[in-house]
Design an enzyme around this catalytic site. Structure first.
Site, PDB file in Angstrom:
ATOM      1  N   ASN A  38      25.836 -54.858  16.601  1.00 29.71           N
ATOM      2  CA  ASN A  38      25.328 -55.791  15.603  1.00 29.71           C
ATOM      3  C   ASN A  38      26.460 -56.457  14.819  1.00 29.71           C
ATOM      4  O   ASN A  38      27.260 -55.797  14.169  1.00 29.71           O
ATOM      5  CB  ASN A  38      24.397 -55.038  14.647  1.00 29.71           C
ATOM      6  CG  ASN A  38      23.485 -55.954  13.879  1.00 29.71           C
ATOM      7  OD1 ASN A  38      23.467 -57.162  14.087  1.00 29.71           O
ATOM      8  ND2 ASN A  38      22.691 -55.387  12.972  1.00 29.71           N
ATOM      9  N   HIS A 123       9.437 -47.589   8.873  1.00 31.37           N
ATOM     10  CA  HIS A 123      10.098 -48.039   7.656  1.00 31.37           C
ATOM     11  C   HIS A 123       9.048 -48.544   6.670  1.00 31.37           C
ATOM     12  O   HIS A 123       8.203 -49.372   7.024  1.00 31.37           O
ATOM     13  CB  HIS A 123      11.065 -49.174   7.958  1.00 31.37           C
ATOM     14  CG  HIS A 123      12.302 -48.733   8.675  1.00 31.37           C
ATOM     15  ND1 HIS A 123      13.488 -49.409   8.584  1.00 31.37           N
ATOM     16  CD2 HIS A 123      12.535 -47.667   9.483  1.00 31.37           C
ATOM     17  CE1 HIS A 123      14.401 -48.787   9.314  1.00 31.37           C
ATOM     18  NE2 HIS A 123      13.841 -47.735   9.876  1.00 31.37           N
ATOM     19  N   ARG A 148      10.196 -43.686   6.335  1.00 30.32           N
ATOM     20  CA  ARG A 148      11.396 -43.860   5.511  1.00 30.32           C
ATOM     21  C   ARG A 148      11.049 -44.761   4.332  1.00 30.32           C
ATOM     22  O   ARG A 148      10.502 -45.846   4.526  1.00 30.32           O
ATOM     23  CB  ARG A 148      12.524 -44.484   6.333  1.00 30.32           C
ATOM     24  CG  ARG A 148      13.880 -44.422   5.647  1.00 30.32           C
ATOM     25  CD  ARG A 148      14.924 -45.249   6.362  1.00 30.32           C
ATOM     26  NE  ARG A 148      14.827 -46.659   6.008  1.00 30.32           N
ATOM     27  CZ  ARG A 148      15.742 -47.572   6.339  1.00 30.32           C
ATOM     28  NH1 ARG A 148      16.786 -47.221   7.073  1.00 30.32           N
ATOM     29  NH2 ARG A 148      15.605 -48.829   5.982  1.00 30.32           N
ATOM     30  N   TYR A 160      19.396 -52.784  -0.067  1.00 27.57           N
ATOM     31  CA  TYR A 160      19.360 -52.451   1.350  1.00 27.57           C
ATOM     32  C   TYR A 160      17.965 -51.974   1.758  1.00 27.57           C
ATOM     33  O   TYR A 160      17.340 -51.169   1.065  1.00 27.57           O
ATOM     34  CB  TYR A 160      20.380 -51.347   1.681  1.00 27.57           C
ATOM     35  CG  TYR A 160      20.162 -50.803   3.061  1.00 27.57           C
ATOM     36  CD1 TYR A 160      20.557 -51.538   4.176  1.00 27.57           C
ATOM     37  CD2 TYR A 160      19.484 -49.605   3.268  1.00 27.57           C
ATOM     38  CE1 TYR A 160      20.310 -51.085   5.453  1.00 27.57           C
ATOM     39  CE2 TYR A 160      19.233 -49.143   4.543  1.00 27.57           C
ATOM     40  CZ  TYR A 160      19.644 -49.880   5.634  1.00 27.57           C
ATOM     41  OH  TYR A 160      19.378 -49.426   6.889  1.00 27.57           O
ATOM     42  N   ASP A 211      17.333 -43.564   3.165  1.00 26.72           N
ATOM     43  CA  ASP A 211      18.646 -43.978   3.640  1.00 26.72           C
ATOM     44  C   ASP A 211      19.497 -44.426   2.454  1.00 26.72           C
ATOM     45  O   ASP A 211      19.167 -45.403   1.777  1.00 26.72           O
ATOM     46  CB  ASP A 211      18.498 -45.122   4.648  1.00 26.72           C
ATOM     47  CG  ASP A 211      19.814 -45.531   5.284  1.00 26.72           C
ATOM     48  OD1 ASP A 211      20.850 -44.916   4.971  1.00 26.72           O
ATOM     49  OD2 ASP A 211      19.807 -46.467   6.111  1.00 26.72           O
ATOM     50  N   HIS A 213      22.767 -45.219   2.859  1.00 30.80           N
ATOM     51  CA  HIS A 213      23.617 -46.249   3.474  1.00 30.80           C
ATOM     52  C   HIS A 213      25.056 -46.189   2.980  1.00 30.80           C
ATOM     53  O   HIS A 213      25.673 -47.218   2.675  1.00 30.80           O
ATOM     54  CB  HIS A 213      23.013 -47.646   3.275  1.00 30.80           C
ATOM     55  CG  HIS A 213      23.078 -48.475   4.521  1.00 30.80           C
ATOM     56  ND1 HIS A 213      23.879 -49.585   4.651  1.00 30.80           N
ATOM     57  CD2 HIS A 213      22.444 -48.336   5.704  1.00 30.80           C
ATOM     58  CE1 HIS A 213      23.732 -50.109   5.853  1.00 30.80           C
ATOM     59  NE2 HIS A 213      22.869 -49.360   6.515  1.00 30.80           N
ATOM     60  N   GLU A 237      19.857 -39.819   4.431  1.00 30.76           N
ATOM     61  CA  GLU A 237      20.661 -40.388   5.510  1.00 30.76           C
ATOM     62  C   GLU A 237      21.917 -41.065   4.973  1.00 30.76           C
ATOM     63  O   GLU A 237      21.859 -41.784   3.968  1.00 30.76           O
ATOM     64  CB  GLU A 237      19.797 -41.408   6.267  1.00 30.76           C
ATOM     65  CG  GLU A 237      20.505 -42.172   7.350  1.00 30.76           C
ATOM     66  CD  GLU A 237      19.610 -43.252   7.934  1.00 30.76           C
ATOM     67  OE1 GLU A 237      20.158 -44.198   8.527  1.00 30.76           O
ATOM     68  OE2 GLU A 237      18.376 -43.161   7.787  1.00 30.76           O
ATOM     69  N   GLU A 263      24.950 -42.949  12.404  1.00 29.35           N
ATOM     70  CA  GLU A 263      24.519 -44.114  13.172  1.00 29.35           C
ATOM     71  C   GLU A 263      25.699 -45.006  13.549  1.00 29.35           C
ATOM     72  O   GLU A 263      25.596 -45.776  14.508  1.00 29.35           O
ATOM     73  CB  GLU A 263      23.460 -44.918  12.423  1.00 29.35           C
ATOM     74  CG  GLU A 263      23.941 -45.709  11.247  1.00 29.35           C
ATOM     75  CD  GLU A 263      22.821 -46.540  10.619  1.00 29.35           C
ATOM     76  OE1 GLU A 263      23.021 -47.740  10.410  1.00 29.35           O
ATOM     77  OE2 GLU A 263      21.737 -45.975  10.346  1.00 29.35           O
ATOM     78  N   ARG A 284      22.863 -38.672  13.888  1.00 25.61           N
ATOM     79  CA  ARG A 284      22.161 -39.929  14.104  1.00 25.61           C
ATOM     80  C   ARG A 284      22.854 -40.852  15.107  1.00 25.61           C
ATOM     81  O   ARG A 284      22.496 -42.023  15.233  1.00 25.61           O
ATOM     82  CB  ARG A 284      21.968 -40.674  12.777  1.00 25.61           C
ATOM     83  CG  ARG A 284      21.160 -39.871  11.768  1.00 25.61           C
ATOM     84  CD  ARG A 284      20.490 -40.790  10.768  1.00 25.61           C
ATOM     85  NE  ARG A 284      19.461 -41.579  11.407  1.00 25.61           N
ATOM     86  CZ  ARG A 284      19.466 -42.905  11.491  1.00 25.61           C
ATOM     87  NH1 ARG A 284      20.477 -43.614  11.019  1.00 25.61           N
ATOM     88  NH2 ARG A 284      18.486 -43.539  12.084  1.00 25.61           N
ATOM     89  N   HIS A 313      19.579 -43.323  15.421  1.00 26.57           N
ATOM     90  CA  HIS A 313      19.355 -44.674  14.921  1.00 26.57           C
ATOM     91  C   HIS A 313      18.500 -45.449  15.922  1.00 26.57           C
ATOM     92  O   HIS A 313      18.654 -45.303  17.128  1.00 26.57           O
ATOM     93  CB  HIS A 313      20.725 -45.338  14.759  1.00 26.57           C
ATOM     94  CG  HIS A 313      20.715 -46.761  14.339  1.00 26.57           C
ATOM     95  ND1 HIS A 313      20.198 -47.187  13.135  1.00 26.57           N
ATOM     96  CD2 HIS A 313      21.192 -47.864  14.964  1.00 26.57           C
ATOM     97  CE1 HIS A 313      20.359 -48.492  13.036  1.00 26.57           C
ATOM     98  NE2 HIS A 313      20.954 -48.939  14.126  1.00 26.57           N
ATOM     99  N   ASP A 317      18.512 -53.679  15.745  1.00 27.45           N
ATOM    100  CA  ASP A 317      19.797 -54.128  16.263  1.00 27.45           C
ATOM    101  C   ASP A 317      20.098 -53.474  17.609  1.00 27.45           C
ATOM    102  O   ASP A 317      21.150 -53.727  18.196  1.00 27.45           O
ATOM    103  CB  ASP A 317      20.921 -53.859  15.261  1.00 27.45           C
ATOM    104  CG  ASP A 317      21.077 -52.394  14.904  1.00 27.45           C
ATOM    105  OD1 ASP A 317      20.142 -51.606  15.149  1.00 27.45           O
ATOM    106  OD2 ASP A 317      22.138 -52.020  14.376  1.00 27.45           O
ATOM    107  N   GLU A 340      14.220 -42.906  15.039  1.00 32.87           N
ATOM    108  CA  GLU A 340      13.879 -44.077  14.237  1.00 32.87           C
ATOM    109  C   GLU A 340      13.151 -45.104  15.101  1.00 32.87           C
ATOM    110  O   GLU A 340      13.493 -45.308  16.260  1.00 32.87           O
ATOM    111  CB  GLU A 340      15.148 -44.701  13.660  1.00 32.87           C
ATOM    112  CG  GLU A 340      14.891 -45.904  12.768  1.00 32.87           C
ATOM    113  CD  GLU A 340      16.169 -46.463  12.168  1.00 32.87           C
ATOM    114  OE1 GLU A 340      16.065 -47.257  11.209  1.00 32.87           O
ATOM    115  OE2 GLU A 340      17.267 -46.096  12.637  1.00 32.87           O
ATOM    116  N   TRP A 403      28.621 -51.336   2.386  1.00 32.97           N
ATOM    117  CA  TRP A 403      27.304 -51.936   2.501  1.00 32.97           C
ATOM    118  C   TRP A 403      26.354 -50.972   3.209  1.00 32.97           C
ATOM    119  O   TRP A 403      25.241 -50.789   2.820  1.00 32.97           O
ATOM    120  CB  TRP A 403      27.361 -53.248   3.306  1.00 32.97           C
ATOM    121  CG  TRP A 403      25.997 -53.807   3.480  1.00 32.97           C
ATOM    122  CD1 TRP A 403      25.255 -54.477   2.552  1.00 32.97           C
ATOM    123  CD2 TRP A 403      25.161 -53.692   4.624  1.00 32.97           C
ATOM    124  NE1 TRP A 403      24.024 -54.789   3.044  1.00 32.97           N
ATOM    125  CE2 TRP A 403      23.932 -54.311   4.338  1.00 32.97           C
ATOM    126  CE3 TRP A 403      25.316 -53.123   5.894  1.00 32.97           C
ATOM    127  CZ2 TRP A 403      22.880 -54.379   5.243  1.00 32.97           C
ATOM    128  CZ3 TRP A 403      24.301 -53.187   6.790  1.00 32.97           C
ATOM    129  CH2 TRP A 403      23.067 -53.811   6.471  1.00 32.97           C
TER     130      TRP A 403
END
Length: 403
Positions: A38, A123, A148, A160, A211, A213, A237, A263, A284, A313, A317, A340, A403
């Site tokens: 991605n 999600h 999630r 996010y 998550d 992130h 996560e 991930e 993950r 994951h 993507d 996921e 991010w």
């Protein structure tokens, strides 16, 4: 023995970019592998076309392990997301070919099904806590057993996991990286409230995930985990960046909340210390970014020794090819945990017809020989590549953040 005579790289964008490797043998058998990274898709496409495909022609397609080692050790510059994604594409395609020639779905070649299906999580995203709870209820009504939860943070313009304008969440959203703003203190105030309301509204028969992130320090993650313990999260996560694997030791000292990470990992070496010290509960890493089915089986085997389960994951993507491979992998290993699941767009599903299915909270790869997924090359050709970057993240004072 079937020999590889052709291999081509296909780039398509049915509302998001995907890279596919298609390998053809001298007996006419073909196999497909996902090569999507991605935000860096064309880097892998070039790596495959210029450096990998020429090395495949004339090789015996059944020699999956030898070809894997050739592409890994033979490159000298080992590992990294571009290299391992390219290797994964070859690996998936070769397993697809082997299954088709054997007349068996790949999971049967991996030892058969170890369970009826792979539990997947949906999600539930929303600008507010109420929006997230409504999305979670919709997922539960659709049959999901695990959800999630991500919600907006009051005082921040974007968060996010929360889509813009109520659309399906797709973070790679701009020709150049967009920028978002982050505040750890504001975030740490809202997440415990999200989980408190979730347990009141959703009950205790649904697994709840979250998550982070990579946005917290280890001690901040330990504090959040402790705050969420009364609500029994299934996992937290990517609590903190894992380049320093020892950071998870500190988190583990402060919370019993289960931890998941990986991930963005691309080899067994990224998670070796985490697994051996039992600082995580779920790994993950995913088939497409961690060297394919062959290498993921090694990661799972190491994790199984330490009672660490998989939780790959599976966002959009990754193409349906990777989802199929993940399901064959997950169905066959003893220490599968959860997978996921973000449903692809209708345009993507048409480009990648597949045999996998969802029912009663579980997904199954289907019983077609090979991976059970293909690419409609003519239709793929109607969706031109469009550059799309993932965002970057800054603190409120302008400091660049994870991010």
């Amino acid at each position: 023995m079937p020999k590889i005579v052709k291999a081509r790289v296909i780039v398509t964008s049915p509302r998001r970019n995907f890279v596919t490797l298609k390998i053809e043998c001298d007996d006419g058998t073909t196999g497909v592998g996902d090569a999507t990274l991605n935000g860096r898709e064309l880097a892998v496409a070039s790596y495959l076309a210029e450096h990998v495909v020429p090395c495949l022609i004339g090789r015996e397609a059944h020699q999956i392990e030898d070809i894997w080692q050739y592409l890994y050790k033979g490159a000298y510059w080992r590992r990294g997301p571009v290299t391992m994604t390219a290797i994964a594409a070859v690996d998936m395609a070769l397993w697809d070919i082997k299954g088709k020639i054997a007349g068996l779905p790949v999971y049967q070649l991996l030892g058969g099904a170890a369970r009826e299906g792979c539990m997947v999580y949906a999600h539930a995203n929303g600008t507010t806590i109420d929006d997230t709870i409504a999305a979670a209820k919709a997922a539960m009504d659709a049959g999901y057993l695990a959800v999630r939860l991500q919600c907006g943070v009051p005082g921040l313009p974007s968060t996010y996991g929360v889509a813009k304008h109520g659309e399906r969440y797709e973070p790679a959203d701009a020709d150049l990286p967009s920028e978002s703003v982050w505040s750890t203190s504001k975030y740490l105030r809202v997440v415990p409230e999200l989980f408190r309301v979730a347990r009141e509204e959703l009950g205790w028969d649904v697994h709840l995930l979250h998550d982070i992130h990579h946005r917290l320090t280890p001690i901040e993650a330990g504090r959040l985990g402790r705050d969420l313990e009364p609500y029994r999260p299934f996992w937290l996560e990517d609590a903190t960046p894992a380049e320093n694997q020892d950071a998870f030791r500190l988190i583990r000292q402060h919370t019993t909340a289960p931890l998941a990470v990986g991930e963005i990992f691309n080899s067994i070496w990224d998670c070796k210390t985490l697994i051996e010290n039992q600082w995580i509960d779920y790994i993950r890493a995913t088939v497409v970014h961690a060297g394919g089915i062959t290498h993921m089986r090694r990661i799972a085997a190491l994790a199984d020794l330490y009672q660490v389960r998989t939780g790959s994951h599976g966002a959009t993507d990754l193409s349906p090819i990777c989802m199929a491979a993940a399901l064959h992998f997950g169905l066959s290993i003893p220490n599968f945990g959860i997978q996921e699941h973000m449903p692809h767009t209708e345009e993507t599903d048409r480009v990648f017809p597949h045999a996998y299915s969802f029912a009663n909270g579980l997904m199954h790869p289907g019983d077609k020989p090979g991976l059970g997924v293909d690419i409609d090359e003519e239709l793929a050709g109607t969706h031109a590549y469009k550059r799309a970057f993932l965002p970057v993240n800054r603190l409120e004072d302008g400091t660049l953040w994870s991010w």
